[in-house]
Scaffold this motif. Structure first.
Motif, mmCIF file in Angstrom:
data_model
loop_
_atom_site.group_PDB
_atom_site.id
_atom_site.type_symbol
_atom_site.label_atom_id
_atom_site.label_comp_id
_atom_site.label_asym_id
_atom_site.label_seq_id
_atom_site.Cartn_x
_atom_site.Cartn_y
_atom_site.Cartn_z
ATOM 1 N N MET A 112 -28.826 9.806 32.088
ATOM 2 C CA MET A 112 -29.441 9.287 33.318
ATOM 3 C C MET A 112 -30.956 9.234 33.170
ATOM 4 O O MET A 112 -31.602 8.302 33.652
ATOM 5 C CB MET A 112 -29.053 10.143 34.522
ATOM 6 N N LEU A 113 -31.549 10.224 32.508
ATOM 7 C CA LEU A 113 -32.987 10.231 32.277
ATOM 8 C C LEU A 113 -33.395 9.062 31.384
ATOM 9 O O LEU A 113 -34.391 8.376 31.655
ATOM 10 C CB LEU A 113 -33.407 11.563 31.653
ATOM 11 N N VAL A 114 -32.627 8.800 30.338
ATOM 12 C CA VAL A 114 -32.909 7.674 29.448
ATOM 13 C C VAL A 114 -32.815 6.356 30.228
ATOM 14 O O VAL A 114 -33.687 5.484 30.120
ATOM 15 C CB VAL A 114 -31.935 7.669 28.243
ATOM 16 N N ILE A 115 -31.771 6.217 31.040
ATOM 17 C CA ILE A 115 -31.601 5.002 31.846
ATOM 18 C C ILE A 115 -32.753 4.850 32.831
ATOM 19 O O ILE A 115 -33.282 3.752 33.025
ATOM 20 C CB ILE A 115 -30.236 5.032 32.570
ATOM 21 N N LEU A 116 -33.166 5.953 33.436
ATOM 22 C CA LEU A 116 -34.289 5.927 34.379
ATOM 23 C C LEU A 116 -35.554 5.409 33.708
ATOM 24 O O LEU A 116 -36.263 4.560 34.249
ATOM 25 C CB LEU A 116 -34.527 7.336 34.940
ATOM 26 N N VAL A 117 -35.831 5.896 32.516
ATOM 27 C CA VAL A 117 -37.045 5.487 31.806
ATOM 28 C C VAL A 117 -36.953 4.027 31.348
ATOM 29 O O VAL A 117 -37.903 3.258 31.502
ATOM 30 C CB VAL A 117 -37.308 6.422 30.605
ATOM 31 N N LEU A 118 -35.808 3.623 30.818
ATOM 32 C CA LEU A 118 -35.687 2.289 30.253
ATOM 33 C C LEU A 118 -35.517 1.182 31.290
ATOM 34 O O LEU A 118 -35.998 0.059 31.090
ATOM 35 C CB LEU A 118 -34.519 2.236 29.262
#
Length: 143
Positions: A121-127
């Motif tokens: 979820m953190l990766v998706i949030l950043v990307l």
């Protein structure tokens, strides 16, 4: 997707409602001046519901190794998680039937499944946080 590709500027989008922060949120001390008796009471109500739901999930979905859930540890972990969530401007956290079922269906064998889903979820949030503002919204009218 069609709205973005065709550049339809007349369609209302999420960004039209307000600014959407991008990137990883930085920790900050919550504004304690916003506390009121009704907000504190509502907070205790949400905490009670989340704790009961988490205890129910722990009983309904036993550990794969056959060990029993430890409610005291679960409650402490939820409290620590909620303090951490508050420091980053997040929402209350707790155990849920949906997350547990999704992790079990995906083949998670330990509690690390929830940790890795959080990392994703953190990766998706950043990307992809910049794309959220381009999502069209529908204005509902009362009949």
């Amino acid at each position: 997707m069609i709205v973005i590709v065709l550049g339809l500027d007349s369609v209302a989008r999420v960004a039209d409602v307000g600014a959407i922060p991008t990137g990883i949120p930085l920790p900050q001390i919550p504004d304690l001046g916003l506390l009121s008796p009704s907000l504190i009471g509502a907070g205790f109500a949400v905490a009670a519901i989340v704790l009961v739901q988490g205890a129910g999930v722990a009983e309904a979905s036993p550990n794969r190794d056959g060990s029993r859930a430890l409610p005291n540890q679960d409650f402490s972990a939820q409290g620590i998680g909620n303090i951490g969530s508050a420091l980053f401007g997040g929402m209350p956290v707790g155990g849920s039937v949906g997350q547990t079922a999704l992790n079990a269906t995906a083949g998670a064998r330990s509690r690390w499944g929830a940790v890795f889903s959080g990392i994703w979820m953190l990766v998706i949030l950043v990307l992809f946080s910049g794309l959220v503002g381009k999502v069209p919204i529908r204005h509902w009218r009362r009949c």
